[in-house]
Motif scaffolding. Structure first.
Motif, mmCIF file in Angstrom:
data_model
loop_
_atom_site.group_PDB
_atom_site.id
_atom_site.type_symbol
_atom_site.label_atom_id
_atom_site.label_comp_id
_atom_site.label_asym_id
_atom_site.label_seq_id
_atom_site.Cartn_x
_atom_site.Cartn_y
_atom_site.Cartn_z
ATOM 1 N N GLY A 1 -12.765 -89.150 15.181
ATOM 2 C CA GLY A 1 -13.767 -89.436 16.153
ATOM 3 C C GLY A 1 -14.779 -89.986 15.383
ATOM 4 O O GLY A 1 -14.891 -90.489 14.168
ATOM 5 N N ARG B 1 -20.293 -87.845 15.920
ATOM 6 C CA ARG B 1 -19.757 -86.487 16.579
ATOM 7 C C ARG B 1 -19.242 -85.604 15.283
ATOM 8 O O ARG B 1 -19.235 -84.414 15.369
ATOM 9 C CB ARG B 1 -19.015 -86.624 17.849
ATOM 10 C CG ARG B 1 -19.568 -87.084 18.950
ATOM 11 C CD ARG B 1 -18.720 -86.449 20.201
ATOM 12 N NE ARG B 1 -17.377 -87.222 20.329
ATOM 13 C CZ ARG B 1 -16.823 -88.383 20.638
ATOM 14 N NH1 ARG B 1 -17.743 -89.043 21.362
ATOM 15 N NH2 ARG B 1 -15.654 -88.916 20.563
ATOM 16 N N GLY C 1 -10.925 -82.467 21.880
ATOM 17 C CA GLY C 1 -11.535 -83.562 22.744
ATOM 18 C C GLY C 1 -11.577 -84.891 22.012
ATOM 19 O O GLY C 1 -11.834 -85.803 22.749
ATOM 20 N N GLU C 2 -10.925 -84.934 20.795
ATOM 21 C CA GLU C 2 -11.084 -86.003 20.045
ATOM 22 C C GLU C 2 -9.556 -86.867 20.038
ATOM 23 O O GLU C 2 -8.603 -86.285 20.524
ATOM 24 C CB GLU C 2 -11.441 -85.916 18.621
ATOM 25 C CG GLU C 2 -13.017 -85.271 18.611
ATOM 26 C CD GLU C 2 -14.000 -86.413 19.254
ATOM 27 O OE1 GLU C 2 -13.755 -87.382 19.376
ATOM 28 O OE2 GLU C 2 -15.046 -85.768 19.042
ATOM 29 N N GLN D 1 -10.503 -85.763 25.713
ATOM 30 C CA GLN D 1 -11.031 -86.333 26.823
ATOM 31 C C GLN D 1 -12.444 -87.390 26.136
ATOM 32 O O GLN D 1 -12.903 -88.090 26.930
ATOM 33 C CB GLN D 1 -12.020 -85.157 27.475
ATOM 34 C CG GLN D 1 -13.053 -85.420 28.488
ATOM 35 C CD GLN D 1 -13.684 -84.021 29.145
ATOM 36 O OE1 GLN D 1 -13.230 -82.974 28.688
ATOM 37 N NE2 GLN D 1 -14.216 -84.113 30.182
ATOM 38 N N LYS D 2 -12.787 -87.144 24.907
ATOM 39 C CA LYS D 2 -14.041 -87.755 24.415
ATOM 40 C C LYS D 2 -13.191 -88.879 23.077
ATOM 41 O O LYS D 2 -14.053 -89.448 22.567
ATOM 42 C CB LYS D 2 -14.749 -87.123 23.526
ATOM 43 C CG LYS D 2 -15.513 -85.838 24.384
ATOM 44 C CD LYS D 2 -16.509 -84.852 23.563
ATOM 45 C CE LYS D 2 -15.675 -84.068 22.709
ATOM 46 N NZ LYS D 2 -16.545 -83.088 21.630
#
Length: 263
Positions: free
Chosen positions: A231, A235, A108-109, A130-131
């Motif tokens: 990221g 997180r 997601g990173e 996504q993130k």
């Protein structure tokens, strides 16, 4: 000391160069750094007369390396064709790009793949999950190798003599107060990276950005490049940062190494 030597920390004697070509390249670098500029701005930044700068710009414009809008010059798309050609010269690229996307989906990173060229870490591929968050990295962007996780993962798999040559050429400039700037400390860090199999970047290139770098070895047993997952620090911490993400990346990289070995 020349501007190039000052930026790269290299004060060694250089081979003779063509000054007019160097001026054109300085203009290109300034246009990129400033996101476009006028003749007067370039003349002041480079230390040449406006007449000299204008002649170089007209030549670059003639060959589509720059474009002009109003009184401002910008980088032309001719460089996009050259960059695309350079990228397609990288063997195994067709196997690497799907793995960048896979890692971006898994973590997601933001994921990127880089190689070493002339002592700098060059980004060849990048995808935000996504993130994923915005960062300075883009395809073609060059970083000092000791500042980034992928760069340290590559350095750890180069001969010590080669690493010393890179340090001698480029120095160990700091991006933040967490960047390694001492050669002894760097070699200690690289030994740790070799032992555990991956590298960390903890606020070393950008404050608040953490990353994990995993080396990709080629079929000949030599370092090919490195994947990095980056990221925000809130997180990328704890067990996920120290264990889960490194293990995920290493699993994908191991599969890729097998594909490259049998391709």
């Amino acid at each position: 000391m020349s501007r190039d030597e000052a930026e790269n920390g290299d004060s060694r004697p250089r081979s003779p160069t063509i000054k007019s070509v160097e001026t054109s390249l300085e203009i290109v670098d300034e246009l990129q750094a400033r996101d476009g500029a006028r003749v007067s701005e370039l003349a002041e930044a480079i230390g040449k007369s406006k007449g000299t700068i204008h002649k170089h710009l007209i030549t670059l414009l003639k060959h589509d390396y720059v474009v002009k809008s109003g009184g401002e010059y910008r980088i032309g798309l001719r460089f996009l064709d050259i960059g695309g050609y350079a990228l397609h010269q990288i063997e195994g690229r067709q196997y690497i790009e799907p793995k960048i996307r896979e890692l971006a989906d898994l973590t997601g990173e933001t994921v990127q793949f880089s190689v070493e060229q002339r002592g700098r870490c060059v980004i060849l591929g990048r995808k935000a999950g996504q993130k994923g968050v915005f960062s300075r990295a883009r395809v073609g962007k060059r970083f000092y190798m000791h500042q980034v996780a992928g760069g340290k993962a590559i350095l750890a798999n180069l001969p010590d003599e080669h690493v010393r040559e890179i340090v001698s050429r480029h120095g160990l400039p700091a991006a933040t107060d967490a960047t390694i700037t001492n050669e002894t400390v760097l070699f200690e860090e690289l030994e740790t990276v070799r032992e555990r199999g991956y590298a960390f970047n903890i606020d070393e290139s950008t404050r608040g950005l953490h990353a994990v770098g995993v080396p990709l070895m080629g079929p000949d047993g030599e370092i090919f490049g490195a994947f990095a997952v980056a990221g925000p620090s809130h997180r990328m911490r704890g067990e996920q940062f120290k264990d889960e993400i490194p293990n995920t990346v290493r699993s994908v990289v191991n599969e890729l190494e097998l594909n490259l070995a049998h391709s």
